[in-house]
Design a protein around this motif. Structure first.
Motif, PDB file in Angstrom:
ATOM      1  N   ARG A 186      37.660  67.771  20.010  1.00 44.07           N
ATOM      2  CA  ARG A 186      37.747  68.152  21.434  1.00 44.07           C
ATOM      3  C   ARG A 186      36.870  69.361  21.726  1.00 44.07           C
ATOM      4  O   ARG A 186      36.117  69.380  22.700  1.00 44.07           O
ATOM      5  CB  ARG A 186      39.206  68.486  21.809  1.00 44.07           C
ATOM      6  N   ASP A 187      36.975  70.380  20.875  1.00 42.16           N
ATOM      7  CA  ASP A 187      36.181  71.597  21.088  1.00 42.16           C
ATOM      8  C   ASP A 187      34.686  71.287  21.077  1.00 42.16           C
ATOM      9  O   ASP A 187      33.940  71.768  21.930  1.00 42.16           O
ATOM     10  CB  ASP A 187      36.489  72.644  20.000  1.00 42.16           C
ATOM     11  N   LEU A 188      34.262  70.512  20.106  1.00 42.40           N
ATOM     12  CA  LEU A 188      32.825  70.208  19.988  1.00 42.40           C
ATOM     13  C   LEU A 188      32.307  69.548  21.256  1.00 42.40           C
ATOM     14  O   LEU A 188      31.235  69.895  21.762  1.00 42.40           O
ATOM     15  CB  LEU A 188      32.584  69.291  18.777  1.00 42.40           C
ATOM     16  N   LYS A 189      33.087  68.614  21.783  1.00 44.27           N
ATOM     17  CA  LYS A 189      32.680  67.916  23.007  1.00 44.27           C
ATOM     18  C   LYS A 189      32.614  68.888  24.179  1.00 44.27           C
ATOM     19  O   LYS A 189      31.663  68.891  24.948  1.00 44.27           O
ATOM     20  CB  LYS A 189      33.691  66.804  23.342  1.00 44.27           C
ATOM     21  N   GLU A 190      33.676  69.697  24.302  1.00 44.61           N
ATOM     22  CA  GLU A 190      33.732  70.631  25.433  1.00 44.61           C
ATOM     23  C   GLU A 190      32.590  71.640  25.386  1.00 44.61           C
ATOM     24  O   GLU A 190      32.043  72.015  26.417  1.00 44.61           O
ATOM     25  CB  GLU A 190      35.078  71.368  25.450  1.00 44.61           C
ATOM     26  N   ILE A 191      32.241  72.089  24.190  1.00 48.24           N
ATOM     27  CA  ILE A 191      31.175  73.085  24.063  1.00 48.24           C
ATOM     28  C   ILE A 191      29.832  72.494  24.476  1.00 48.24           C
ATOM     29  O   ILE A 191      28.960  73.195  24.988  1.00 48.24           O
ATOM     30  CB  ILE A 191      31.142  73.650  22.620  1.00 48.24           C
ATOM     31  N   GLY A 192      29.678  71.189  24.285  1.00 53.68           N
ATOM     32  CA  GLY A 192      28.453  70.538  24.756  1.00 53.68           C
ATOM     33  C   GLY A 192      27.583  69.927  23.671  1.00 53.68           C
ATOM     34  O   GLY A 192      26.458  69.495  23.941  1.00 53.68           O
ATOM     35  N   TYR A 193      28.072  69.893  22.450  1.00 49.65           N
ATOM     36  CA  TYR A 193      27.341  69.205  21.393  1.00 49.65           C
ATOM     37  C   TYR A 193      27.261  67.711  21.686  1.00 49.65           C
ATOM     38  O   TYR A 193      28.209  67.141  22.237  1.00 49.65           O
ATOM     39  CB  TYR A 193      28.091  69.326  20.061  1.00 49.65           C
ATOM     40  N   GLN A 194      26.178  67.062  21.295  1.00 51.21           N
ATOM     41  CA  GLN A 194      26.213  65.615  21.118  1.00 51.21           C
ATOM     42  C   GLN A 194      27.103  65.433  19.885  1.00 51.21           C
ATOM     43  O   GLN A 194      26.792  65.949  18.807  1.00 51.21           O
ATOM     44  CB  GLN A 194      24.813  65.050  20.864  1.00 51.21           C
TER      45      GLN A 194
END
Ligand code: SAH
Length: 345
Positions: A186-194
């Motif tokens: 979830r965090d990775l997605k929210e931060i904006g990583y592909q």
């Protein structure tokens, strides 16, 4: 069964019954499925295959996943880690071979702190500004993920391994948690990583129900990348005696995922190439559009054995690159020199 494929294309999703139908379908129907998933990949990516240069920079790991050859409890391998200079050397070699994405993958190695990662990320991004950088270094805090993103990392691979919490507990020791892995994604997605998720096909205790949960999780999460490959036992792990996952099922799942998420970046994995000499070619013909050859120094390759009999552990990066090009051209596709970013559907 052809109807199940048609419904999957129409709804971009499938029921449990249709999943089981597809899983058990015969040769002719499977060919139909693959023709559709292949067509779908071609719609977005043509006959272009993206390459990622995999740099396995450390095999030290604090975790003890029951399936993995570099788990902390495995005493029968040489532990190594690459220095910053050695990592840069891998990138340099990779760049000259046409790679425009580098993937830093490793065990969860406490030796590298956030400052080390930030420095290495900045260095790679400033030396190779036209390249994408992918991290695959496991579970970290949200703050750490933010720092790496701020330093220039573009993508992050963190396979969820299984979307079934009970199954997760049978693959990992008690101190690892399903909840934390999900939090990380979830965090990775929210931060904006592909962001990439994924799972092993045929891991011990996996059921049709748990695979279906994986498909539901993938659909809900809508990641930019999905990595799936067969589970392959490693002789020095608690799962040494379990059977490996099947090629056919892996290919069908690649096809299903391609049809659920039409523009997803989908690798034909090294594990797939390990269980079948034509595995990666078959993966592409089932809808995969990415391959991830190894850029790690040959002297360490054998020590990054997540599973037994891993292919390409003896060849230099250049040999792997040319061998793959030939293989991919033989099925009517071509490897391109490109960052290979995600295309929105
Ligand atoms: N430490 C990082 C990188 C893990 S290695 C992380 O936790 O994300 C990358 C992937 O290899 C794992 O996510 C797992 O799905 C896969 N893998 C590990 N052991 C395997 C095995 N025995 N067979 C097939 N795949 C395996």
């Amino acid at each position: 069964m052809i109807e199940a494929v048609e419904r999957l294309i129409k709804n971009r999703f499938l029921s449990f019954e249709d999943f089981v139908n597809i899983k058990n379908c015969g040769k002719e129907e499977t060919e139909y499925l693959f023709s559709k998933s292949r067509e779908q990949a071609r719609e977005y990516y043509g006959n272009k295959i993206f390459v990622r240069g995999l740099i396995e920079f450390t095999n030290h790991c604090k975790n003890d996943c029951f399936y993995c050859g570099i788990r902390a409890s495995n005493r029968s391998l040489n532990r190594y880690r690459l220095s910053e200079e050695e990592i840069i050397e891998c990138c340099k070699n990779g760049y000259s071979l046409g790679f425009r994405t580098f993937v830093l993958q490793g065990g969860e190695d406490g030796y590298y702190g956030d400052d080390d990662y930030v420095r290495i990320i900045k260095r790679i991004k400033s030396d190779y500004p036209d390249c994408a950088l992918t991290l695959s270094i496991g579970e970290r805090s949200r703050e750490s993920y933010e720092k790496y993103f701020g330093a220039g990392a573009d993508r992050y691979l963190l396979r969820h391994e299984t979307a079934d919490e009970e199954h997760y507990k049978r693959l990992h020791p008690k101190r690892m948690s399903f909840e934390n892995r999900m939090r990380c994604i979830r965090d990775l997605k929210e931060i904006g990583y592909q962001t990439g998720v994924g799972f092993m096909v045929g891991s011990p205790f996996q059921t049709d129900e748990s695979i279906y949960k994986d498909l539901c999780f993938i659909k809900e999460t809508s990641p930019e990348m999905v990595g799936i490959g067969p589970f392959i036992p490693h002789k020095d792990t608690p799962f040494a005696e379990y059977a490996r996952g099947g090629c056919e099922l892996t290919l069908k799942l690649l096809a299903i995922i391609r049809l659920m998420l039409p523009s997803v970046l989908l690798p034909a994995t090294t594990a797939l190439g390990t269980i079948d000499p034509m595995g990666r070619e078959k993966g592409i013909l089932a809808g995969a559009n990415v391959v991830m050859p190894n850029l790690s120094p040959v002297m360490h390759r054998k020590d990054y054995a997540l599973y037994d009999n891993k292919i390409c552990t003896g060849e230099e990066a250049a040999e792997c690159r040319f061998c793959l090009s030939r293989r991919i051209e033989s099925i009517g596709y071509e490897i391109v020199t490109d960052r290979g970013d995600y295309k929105s559907p």
